[in-house]
Scaffold this motif. Structure first.
Motif, PDB file in Angstrom:
ATOM      1  N   LEU A   1       0.129   1.727 -12.608  1.00  0.00           N
ATOM      2  CA  LEU A   1      -0.853   1.689 -11.521  1.00  0.00           C
ATOM      3  C   LEU A   1      -2.168   1.079 -11.990  1.00  0.00           C
ATOM      4  CD1 LEU A   1      -0.176   5.132  -9.804  1.00  0.00           C
ATOM      5  CD2 LEU A   1       0.159   2.861  -8.795  1.00  0.00           C
ATOM      6  N   ILE A   2      -2.563   1.373 -13.211  1.00  0.00           N
ATOM      7  CA  ILE A   2      -3.791   0.784 -13.753  1.00  0.00           C
ATOM      8  C   ILE A   2      -3.653  -0.726 -13.886  1.00  0.00           C
ATOM      9  CG2 ILE A   2      -5.214   0.635 -15.847  1.00  0.00           C
ATOM     10  CD1 ILE A   2      -4.825   3.735 -16.072  1.00  0.00           C
ATOM     11  N   LYS A   3      -2.468  -1.200 -14.237  1.00  0.00           N
ATOM     12  CA  LYS A   3      -2.247  -2.650 -14.306  1.00  0.00           C
ATOM     13  C   LYS A   3      -2.427  -3.291 -12.930  1.00  0.00           C
ATOM     14  CE  LYS A   3       1.006  -2.587 -18.166  1.00  0.00           C
ATOM     15  NZ  LYS A   3       2.419  -2.774 -18.540  1.00  0.00           N
ATOM     16  N   VAL A   4      -1.968  -2.600 -11.891  1.00  0.00           N
ATOM     17  CA  VAL A   4      -2.064  -3.119 -10.526  1.00  0.00           C
ATOM     18  C   VAL A   4      -3.500  -3.071 -10.019  1.00  0.00           C
ATOM     19  CG1 VAL A   4      -1.373  -2.712  -8.123  1.00  0.00           C
ATOM     20  CG2 VAL A   4       0.317  -2.545  -9.947  1.00  0.00           C
ATOM     21  N   ASP A   5      -4.193  -1.956 -10.309  1.00  0.00           N
ATOM     22  CA  ASP A   5      -5.565  -1.773  -9.816  1.00  0.00           C
ATOM     23  C   ASP A   5      -6.418  -1.119 -10.903  1.00  0.00           C
ATOM     24  OD1 ASP A   5      -7.909  -1.391  -8.450  1.00  0.00           O
ATOM     25  OD2 ASP A   5      -7.073  -0.039  -6.940  1.00  0.00           O
ATOM     26  N   PRO A   6      -6.949  -1.916 -11.817  1.00  0.00           N
ATOM     27  CA  PRO A   6      -7.725  -1.359 -12.930  1.00  0.00           C
ATOM     28  C   PRO A   6      -9.083  -0.787 -12.527  1.00  0.00           C
ATOM     29  CG  PRO A   6      -7.750  -3.747 -13.017  1.00  0.00           C
ATOM     30  CD  PRO A   6      -6.822  -3.366 -11.908  1.00  0.00           C
ATOM     31  N   ASN A   7      -9.438  -0.876 -11.259  1.00  0.00           N
ATOM     32  CA  ASN A   7     -10.718  -0.351 -10.792  1.00  0.00           C
ATOM     33  C   ASN A   7     -10.579   0.989 -10.070  1.00  0.00           C
ATOM     34  OD1 ASN A   7     -12.329  -2.583 -11.667  1.00  0.00           O
ATOM     35  ND2 ASN A   7     -11.367  -3.756 -10.042  1.00  0.00           N
ATOM     36  N   ASN A   8      -9.392   1.588 -10.117  1.00  0.00           N
ATOM     37  CA  ASN A   8      -9.172   2.848  -9.422  1.00  0.00           C
ATOM     38  C   ASN A   8      -9.375   4.013 -10.389  1.00  0.00           C
ATOM     39  OD1 ASN A   8      -7.928   5.199  -8.232  1.00  0.00           O
ATOM     40  ND2 ASN A   8      -6.984   3.803  -6.759  1.00  0.00           N
ATOM     41  N   GLU A   9     -10.464   4.751 -10.209  1.00  0.00           N
ATOM     42  CA  GLU A   9     -10.818   5.843 -11.110  1.00  0.00           C
ATOM     43  C   GLU A   9      -9.756   6.946 -11.134  1.00  0.00           C
ATOM     44  OE1 GLU A   9     -13.824   8.824  -9.120  1.00  0.00           O
ATOM     45  OE2 GLU A   9     -14.296   6.784  -8.472  1.00  0.00           O
ATOM     46  N   GLN A  10      -9.093   7.160 -10.012  1.00  0.00           N
ATOM     47  CA  GLN A  10      -8.101   8.228  -9.908  1.00  0.00           C
ATOM     48  C   GLN A  10      -6.955   8.019 -10.903  1.00  0.00           C
ATOM     49  OE1 GLN A  10      -6.364   8.583  -5.997  1.00  0.00           O
ATOM     50  NE2 GLN A  10      -5.464  10.565  -6.430  1.00  0.00           N
ATOM     51  N   TYR A  11      -6.571   6.781 -11.135  1.00  0.00           N
ATOM     52  CA  TYR A  11      -5.475   6.500 -12.060  1.00  0.00           C
ATOM     53  C   TYR A  11      -5.852   6.875 -13.491  1.00  0.00           C
ATOM     54  CZ  TYR A  11      -3.916   3.589  -8.102  1.00  0.00           C
ATOM     55  OH  TYR A  11      -3.548   3.114  -6.874  1.00  0.00           O
ATOM     56  N   TYR A  12      -7.072   6.549 -13.889  1.00  0.00           N
ATOM     57  CA  TYR A  12      -7.526   6.886 -15.240  1.00  0.00           C
ATOM     58  C   TYR A  12      -7.642   8.400 -15.417  1.00  0.00           C
ATOM     59  CZ  TYR A  12      -8.743   1.952 -15.740  1.00  0.00           C
ATOM     60  OH  TYR A  12      -8.700   0.581 -15.801  1.00  0.00           O
TER      61      TYR A  12
ATOM     62  N   VAL B   1       0.841  -1.197   0.000  1.00  0.00           N
ATOM     63  CA  VAL B   1       0.000   0.000   0.000  1.00  0.00           C
ATOM     64  C   VAL B   1       0.874   1.245   0.000  1.00  0.00           C
ATOM     65  CG1 VAL B   1      -1.645   1.347   1.371  1.00  0.00           C
ATOM     66  CG2 VAL B   1      -1.998  -1.103   1.040  1.00  0.00           C
ATOM     67  N   LYS B   2       1.910   1.265   0.831  1.00  0.00           N
ATOM     68  CA  LYS B   2       2.820   2.415   0.864  1.00  0.00           C
ATOM     69  C   LYS B   2       3.513   2.592  -0.474  1.00  0.00           C
ATOM     70  CE  LYS B   2       3.589   2.536   5.804  1.00  0.00           C
ATOM     71  NZ  LYS B   2       4.523   2.390   6.902  1.00  0.00           N
ATOM     72  N   SER B   3       3.874   1.496  -1.108  1.00  0.00           N
ATOM     73  CA  SER B   3       4.527   1.570  -2.410  1.00  0.00           C
ATOM     74  C   SER B   3       3.582   2.153  -3.465  1.00  0.00           C
ATOM     75  CB  SER B   3       4.993   0.175  -2.834  1.00  0.00           C
ATOM     76  OG  SER B   3       5.565   0.222  -4.118  1.00  0.00           O
ATOM     77  N   ILE B   4       2.323   1.758  -3.428  1.00  0.00           N
ATOM     78  CA  ILE B   4       1.337   2.280  -4.368  1.00  0.00           C
ATOM     79  C   ILE B   4       1.106   3.770  -4.108  1.00  0.00           C
ATOM     80  CG2 ILE B   4      -1.099   2.191  -5.023  1.00  0.00           C
ATOM     81  CD1 ILE B   4      -0.873  -0.877  -4.737  1.00  0.00           C
ATOM     82  N   GLU B   5       1.000   4.142  -2.840  1.00  0.00           N
ATOM     83  CA  GLU B   5       0.814   5.556  -2.495  1.00  0.00           C
ATOM     84  C   GLU B   5       1.999   6.390  -2.979  1.00  0.00           C
ATOM     85  OE1 GLU B   5       0.196   5.618   1.722  1.00  0.00           O
ATOM     86  OE2 GLU B   5      -1.822   4.788   1.557  1.00  0.00           O
ATOM     87  N   TYR B   6       3.205   5.872  -2.779  1.00  0.00           N
ATOM     88  CA  TYR B   6       4.405   6.575  -3.234  1.00  0.00           C
ATOM     89  C   TYR B   6       4.388   6.707  -4.761  1.00  0.00           C
ATOM     90  CZ  TYR B   6       9.188   7.488  -4.588  1.00  0.00           C
ATOM     91  OH  TYR B   6      10.310   8.028  -5.173  1.00  0.00           O
ATOM     92  N   THR B   7       4.024   5.648  -5.437  1.00  0.00           N
ATOM     93  CA  THR B   7       3.986   5.662  -6.903  1.00  0.00           C
ATOM     94  C   THR B   7       2.947   6.661  -7.395  1.00  0.00           C
ATOM     95  OG1 THR B   7       4.661   3.341  -6.903  1.00  0.00           O
ATOM     96  CG2 THR B   7       3.774   4.211  -8.958  1.00  0.00           C
ATOM     97  N   LEU B   8       1.800   6.715  -6.752  1.00  0.00           N
ATOM     98  CA  LEU B   8       0.768   7.692  -7.101  1.00  0.00           C
ATOM     99  C   LEU B   8       1.297   9.112  -6.926  1.00  0.00           C
ATOM    100  CD1 LEU B   8      -2.131   8.549  -7.796  1.00  0.00           C
ATOM    101  CD2 LEU B   8      -2.716   8.194  -5.388  1.00  0.00           C
ATOM    102  N   GLU B   9       1.928   9.381  -5.793  1.00  0.00           N
ATOM    103  CA  GLU B   9       2.503  10.708  -5.544  1.00  0.00           C
ATOM    104  C   GLU B   9       3.556  11.050  -6.593  1.00  0.00           C
ATOM    105  OE1 GLU B   9       3.918  10.701  -1.513  1.00  0.00           O
ATOM    106  OE2 GLU B   9       1.908  10.422  -0.702  1.00  0.00           O
TER     107      GLU B   9
END
Length: 120
Positions: free
Chosen positions: A49-60, A20-28
């Motif tokens: 990030l979309i590959k990891v979580d294709p259901n996250n609207e923020q990434y799109y 989770v911390k890694s994903i948050e860092y990657t998003l930032e």
């Protein structure tokens, strides 16, 4: 047996927390790239990030924003359409509405493309 189970659960918790911390860092990092005008890097980050979580609207939305800021509206619209198909998110639907109306803003609210239609 209980001790082994507790150790296993602690291990799973640590792994999950690190992920989770890694994903948050990657998003930032992706957002930082957008804000600094490093759009190619941002696009790479948000595609991962979309590959990891294709259901996250923020990434799109962020990925589309990177394309919008480069005036690549067709690509941004395709990203949003895919994102809406995956997430059925209202925010993506609203952003797609901008494309229909022809008044497209970037993530800061700056108009990047205006409709040629003006009412007088």
């Amino acid at each position: 047996m209980k001790k082994t189970f507790l150790i296993f659960m602690l291990f799973i918790g640590l792994i999950t927390g690190c992920a989770v911390k890694s994903i948050e860092y990657t998003l930032e990092l992706g957002i930082k790239h957008i804000n600094e005008g490093n759009y190619k890097e941002a696009i790479l980050v948000f595609n991962e990030l979309i590959k990891v979580d294709p259901n996250n609207e923020q990434y799109y939305l962020a990925l589309a924003d990177a394309y919008i800021r480069q005036n690549l509206f067709d690509v941004a619209q395709q990203v949003l359409q895919k994102g809406f198909t995956e997430t059925n998110a209202d925010k993506i639907k609203d952003k797609l509405k901008e494309f229909e109306l022809g008044n497209i803003t970037d993530g800061t609210g700056q108009i990047k493309k205006e409709s040629a239609y003006h009412s007088f």
